[in-house]
Enzyme design. Structure first.
Site, PDB file in Angstrom:
ATOM      1  N   ASP A  15      -7.357  -7.029  -3.957  1.00 41.88           N
ATOM      2  CA  ASP A  15      -8.789  -7.201  -4.769  1.00 41.88           C
ATOM      3  C   ASP A  15      -8.816  -8.888  -4.948  1.00 41.88           C
ATOM      4  OD1 ASP A  15      -6.825  -7.881  -6.409  1.00 41.88           O
ATOM      5  OD2 ASP A  15      -7.707  -7.146  -8.368  1.00 41.88           O
ATOM      6  N   GLU A  55      -3.742 -20.651  -6.212  1.00 44.41           N
ATOM      7  CA  GLU A  55      -4.791 -19.837  -6.648  1.00 44.41           C
ATOM      8  C   GLU A  55      -6.074 -20.819  -6.557  1.00 44.41           C
ATOM      9  OE1 GLU A  55      -4.528 -17.197  -8.294  1.00 44.41           O
ATOM     10  OE2 GLU A  55      -2.464 -17.001  -8.577  1.00 44.41           O
TER      11      GLU A  55
END
Length: 488
Positions: free
Chosen positions: A126, A307
């Protein structure tokens, strides 16, 4: 009631976001539970509180490549950029989808004395932004080779390997985990706890990565994730499971690498949550069985966890902007392999052949191994420091030298002399009846095989003379003289 509970929880977790939501209209049902999680934890949570079985809507997937489209895009890139690329697969996912890799180099598929770097995207199903950015990144390098200095430097001085999707099954299922409902970033052997030690129990995607690491000697790597905006470095866990800064031996080097990415990013280094836009993994949120720590410990590979977007699944029309925000960071991180650190080769003074020795830096408990065939090593290190570099190899005398590493890279070759004292010590300390007997025999065979060959030739010659003498006693037999062949 379910929505009201979420809204009240938001007021506890983040009062600022709570008041922001009130300002937008109070109990407005346009804020979904997924949006709530993203708002409350998007910047700080490393393991987002989400239902793994919840399915993403078809609307949010619009504009993202399907797995089949990704496969076609990878193969199309291989045709478009065939002179400086190679397409290959490192294995299959649980559902049998190939894990496609793009290699970019001026000599793809060949072993060279150049560092190798790998980018991996879509570790969590995801978090699909990485797979999209990596395809754009590969195409950008192809289009700008011999035009842009960074693109040219990377192609000619680094072997870049790009795995756009490590978890294609999770992407198609629209969940974090793979098709067996396993988090792939918790599936690697851990240094603190005995988990994932059974090789046969690991996921096929994990096995593929581990085999890939054994096949290619990567110097550094990075994985692209979503859910925050920060460059994360080892260690990821702690021995007591506490949330605390836990530095690895190369902490300074990792901080330097993470800063290379953060400072080049559009706004990562401006983070108010993470100083400089970087963080130690254990200080942020300890995890165990992660790929980052395993790469450093077992693969000799310096890996970062990047990230790259607060929203794990942003609308597709934002991908171009996200790529522009990350492009220079991605380029500079790969280029830093050739632009910084200590590089060189290890040779034998006796034969001149390359040696697969090890490189150490005084005060840093970590070994970097030279390649088996070329004896080449690439030792990443933080610049503007003095290092004492040592090269060693069993059967040879170690050598060391002191250097001052500036901003740029430095080349240091080592020529090692055979250690004759070691041979004598082995002879004197040999336990012929103990466990060291086998090692001693192996050592003797490895270092005196020329003598064995000579003795074998002598024995064959004696046997030949004996046979000749025996045949001379039989007058009816004819003797045929065979040519002698000496093996050196």
């Amino acid at each position: 009631m379910k929505f009201l509970f979420s809204f009240l929880l938001l007021s506890v977790v983040s009062p600022a976001l709570f008041h922001s939501a009130l300002a937008r209209g109070g109990l407005n049902r346009s804020i979904s539970p997924v949006d709530f999680v993203s708002l409350a934890y998007g910047g700080s949570a490393r393991f987002l509180l989400e239902d793994n079985n919840s399915k993403r809507s078809d609307k949010i997937m619009q504009g993202y490549m399907t797995n089949k489209e990704l496969e076609r895009a990878v193969k199309a890139f291989g045709k478009k950029c065939s002179k400086i690329s190679k397409i290959y697969s490192i294995g299959d996912s649980v559902q049998g989808f190939p894990l496609w890799v793009i290699e970019i180099s001026d000599k793809p598929g060949q072993e060279e004395a150049e560092p190798a770097f790998k980018y991996i995207g879509n570790v969590h199903g995801d978090e699909p932004v990485g797979r999209e950015l990596l395809l754009q990144f590969a195409n950008w390098i192809c289009d700008n080779y011999l035009k842009d200095p960074l693109a040219t430097l990377i192609v000619e001085n680094v072997h870049l390997h790009i795995l756009p999707s490590m978890n294609p099954d999770g992407f198609s299922l629209r969940t974090r985990n793979n098709a067996n409902n396993v988090d792939l970033n918790r599936d690697f052997p851990d240094q603190f706890f005995f988990i994932n030690d059974d090789e046969y129990a690991r996921q096929p995607e994990t096995k593929a990565i581990m085999k890939w690491m054994r096949d290619i000697h990567f110097t550094a790597s990075a994985t692209l994730h979503g859910g925050a905006l920060v460059a994360n470095y080892p260690w990821d866990g702690t021995a007591d499971k506490r949330k605390d800064y836990y530095a690895c031996p190369d902490d300074q080097t990792f901080r330097f690498m993470a800063s290379v990415y953060s400072r080049s990013h559009h706004n990562m280094s401006l983070s108010q949550e993470f100083e400089g836009g970087i963080t130690n993994g254990a200080s942020w949120y300890p995890i165990y069985g992660g790929m980052q720590d395993w790469n450093y410990i077992h693969g000799g590979c310096f890996e970062l966890t990047l990230e790259i977007t607060d929203n794990k699944w942003p609308p597709a029309n934002e991908l171009a902007t996200i790529f522009e925000y990350n492009k220079l960071s991605m380029l500079n991180l790969v280029a830093s392999l050739a632009q910084t650190g200590i590089h060189g080769r290890i040779f034998s003074s006796e034969s001149g052949r390359p040696l697969p020795g090890t490189i150490t830096l005084k005060g840093i408990d970590y070994l970097v191994k030279a390649s088996e065939t070329l004896g080449v090593y690439h030792r990443l290190a933080a610049p503007k420091q003095k290092y004492e570099v040592s090269a060693s190899m069993p059967g040879y005398k170690s050598k060391n030298t002191s250097i001052w590493l500036e901003e740029g890279a430095m080349s240091v070759d080592f020529i090692l002399d055979p250690d004759t004292t070691t041979k004598r010590k082995v002879m004197q300390n040999c336990d012929c009846y103990g466990g060291h007997g086998v090692n001693f025999v192996g050592y003797i065979w490895g270092h005196y095989y020329e003598a064995y060959i000579f003795l074998a030739v002598v024995l064959v010659f004696i046997c030949f003379l004996f046979q000749k003498k025996m045949k001379s006693r039989l007058p009816k037999q004819r003797l045929v003289a065979l040519p002698k062949r000496i093996v050196v």
